[in-house]
Design a protein around this motif. Structure first.
Motif, PDB file in Angstrom:
ATOM      1  N   LYS A 163      23.743 -39.262   3.205  1.00  0.00           N
ATOM      2  CA  LYS A 163      24.265 -38.390   2.154  1.00  0.00           C
ATOM      3  C   LYS A 163      24.012 -38.989   0.771  1.00  0.00           C
ATOM      4  O   LYS A 163      23.587 -38.285  -0.159  1.00  0.00           O
ATOM      5  N   LYS A 164      24.263 -40.273   0.631  1.00  0.00           N
ATOM      6  CA  LYS A 164      24.023 -40.942  -0.652  1.00  0.00           C
ATOM      7  C   LYS A 164      22.543 -40.897  -1.017  1.00  0.00           C
ATOM      8  O   LYS A 164      22.178 -40.654  -2.179  1.00  0.00           O
ATOM      9  N   SER A 165      21.664 -41.122  -0.037  1.00  0.00           N
ATOM     10  CA  SER A 165      20.218 -41.059  -0.273  1.00  0.00           C
ATOM     11  C   SER A 165      19.804 -39.642  -0.671  1.00  0.00           C
ATOM     12  O   SER A 165      18.993 -39.445  -1.586  1.00  0.00           O
ATOM     13  N   PHE A 166      20.370 -38.655  -0.006  1.00  0.00           N
ATOM     14  CA  PHE A 166      20.046 -37.256  -0.300  1.00  0.00           C
ATOM     15  C   PHE A 166      20.494 -36.872  -1.710  1.00  0.00           C
ATOM     16  O   PHE A 166      19.748 -36.226  -2.458  1.00  0.00           O
ATOM     17  N   LYS A 167      21.684 -37.290  -2.095  1.00  0.00           N
ATOM     18  CA  LYS A 167      22.169 -36.980  -3.443  1.00  0.00           C
ATOM     19  C   LYS A 167      21.325 -37.702  -4.505  1.00  0.00           C
ATOM     20  O   LYS A 167      21.116 -37.168  -5.603  1.00  0.00           O
ATOM     21  N   THR A 190      19.152 -35.938  -7.493  1.00  0.00           N
ATOM     22  CA  THR A 190      19.299 -36.368  -8.886  1.00  0.00           C
ATOM     23  C   THR A 190      17.968 -36.744  -9.514  1.00  0.00           C
ATOM     24  O   THR A 190      17.652 -36.330 -10.641  1.00  0.00           O
ATOM     25  N   PHE A 191      17.154 -37.530  -8.789  1.00  0.00           N
ATOM     26  CA  PHE A 191      15.938 -38.103  -9.381  1.00  0.00           C
ATOM     27  C   PHE A 191      14.654 -37.376  -8.985  1.00  0.00           C
ATOM     28  O   PHE A 191      13.607 -37.612  -9.591  1.00  0.00           O
ATOM     29  N   GLY A 192      14.707 -36.534  -7.952  1.00  0.00           N
ATOM     30  CA  GLY A 192      13.526 -35.787  -7.550  1.00  0.00           C
ATOM     31  C   GLY A 192      12.759 -36.446  -6.419  1.00  0.00           C
ATOM     32  O   GLY A 192      12.950 -37.623  -6.095  1.00  0.00           O
ATOM     33  N   LYS A 214      15.710 -26.306  -8.495  1.00  0.00           N
ATOM     34  CA  LYS A 214      16.642 -26.751  -9.530  1.00  0.00           C
ATOM     35  C   LYS A 214      18.049 -26.215  -9.267  1.00  0.00           C
ATOM     36  O   LYS A 214      19.036 -26.959  -9.346  1.00  0.00           O
ATOM     37  N   GLN A 215      18.163 -24.940  -8.928  1.00  0.00           N
ATOM     38  CA  GLN A 215      19.471 -24.353  -8.640  1.00  0.00           C
ATOM     39  C   GLN A 215      20.105 -25.000  -7.406  1.00  0.00           C
ATOM     40  O   GLN A 215      21.309 -25.267  -7.383  1.00  0.00           O
ATOM     41  N   PHE A 216      19.300 -25.243  -6.398  1.00  0.00           N
ATOM     42  CA  PHE A 216      19.784 -25.864  -5.162  1.00  0.00           C
ATOM     43  C   PHE A 216      20.330 -27.261  -5.449  1.00  0.00           C
ATOM     44  O   PHE A 216      21.431 -27.620  -5.016  1.00  0.00           O
ATOM     45  N   SER A 217      19.579 -28.056  -6.197  1.00  0.00           N
ATOM     46  CA  SER A 217      20.013 -29.412  -6.528  1.00  0.00           C
ATOM     47  C   SER A 217      21.299 -29.391  -7.350  1.00  0.00           C
ATOM     48  O   SER A 217      22.249 -30.134  -7.062  1.00  0.00           O
TER      49      SER A 217
END
Length: 235
Positions: free
Chosen positions: A10-14, A18-20, A190-193
């Motif tokens: 989860k942390k890696s996914f977030k 954040t960074f692309g 962008k909206q999804f992130s």
């Protein structure tokens, strides 16, 4: 140990959100966690290289393959010897576009290193449902991972690793479910992130109802670490 692994995914996914996709920041979260769990089991005689393991200046190392040297996500050392390599793949979008390339590259890099008599392991993590983006970043569809998508891993799981050096010594297949409803008006990357970063969500282990052979471990990170350490210590 699965819950710890899910939290780090989860942390890696977030971090990815954040960074692309082109940033390696997500790897600096995930790879050192895996390396540290393996080193904790192996003991003080062993060390490792991976992005993020020793802070911002840490890096991957090259393993000498039979045909060419290969930069490996995680390398385990005993004194000055490379005793194992691990490749980590966490797929977060556009799986069907790249699925054959992922698999073929995995077979080739595994053969190159295993024929040099170095054990090689694979971790493959993927959401059970994930977005598919076009070149403009629009979500064109949602892909649901089915038995058809996993058939090649099911076949791989029955391989005899002593006969087939393209088969990893062990593969971890980890299927993840994201517990959040995505509104219908979320139509772009962008909206999804932005939506996921501003709304809390949980990850869990997704159900896998298919039979796998011994070469592939499904949804059990702790068992995978145990098997990796057992094989390394037997080298």
């Amino acid at each position: 140990m699965n819950q710890e692994f899910i939290e780090i995914l989860k942390k890696s996914f977030k971090t990815y959100l954040t960074f692309g996709a082109r940033s390696n920041e997500k790897l600096k979260v995930l790879h050192p966690f895996i390396a540290e769990k393996i080193l904790n089991r192996l003991g003080n005689d062993y060390s490792a290289n991976s992005l993020g393991l020793l802070g911002d200046h840490s890096k991957e190392s090259c393993v000498k393959g039979r045909y060419l040297d290969k930069k490996v996500d995680i390398t385990i050392h005993k004194q000055d010897d490379d005793v194992a390599g691990l490749a980590v793949k966490f797929v977060m979008s556009n799986y069907s576009q790249n699925s054959n390339n992922y698999f073929e590259n995995m077979l080739g890099e595994t053969a190159n290193i295993r024929t040099a008599r170095i054990p090689y392991f694979q971790i493959f993590c993927i959401f059970d449902k994930l977005p598919y983006y076009d070149n403009s970043g629009n979500i064109t569809k949602w892909e649901t991972i089915s038995k058809h998508n996993l058939d090649k891993y099911i076949k791989l799981s029955d391989d005899n690793i002593d006969m087939f050096f393209h088969t990893p010594n062990k593969t971890l297949l980890f299927l993840i479910h994201m517990d959040i409803d995505i509104p219908e008006n979320i139509n772009t990357k962008k909206q999804f992130s932005e939506y996921l970063l501003s709304n809390d969500f949980e990850l869990s282990v997704a159900d896998v109802d298919y039979e796998f052979g011994r070469a592939v471990i499904v949804n059990d990170f702790g068992q995978f670490v145990d098997k990796v350490c057992h094989i390394i210590q037997g080298v």
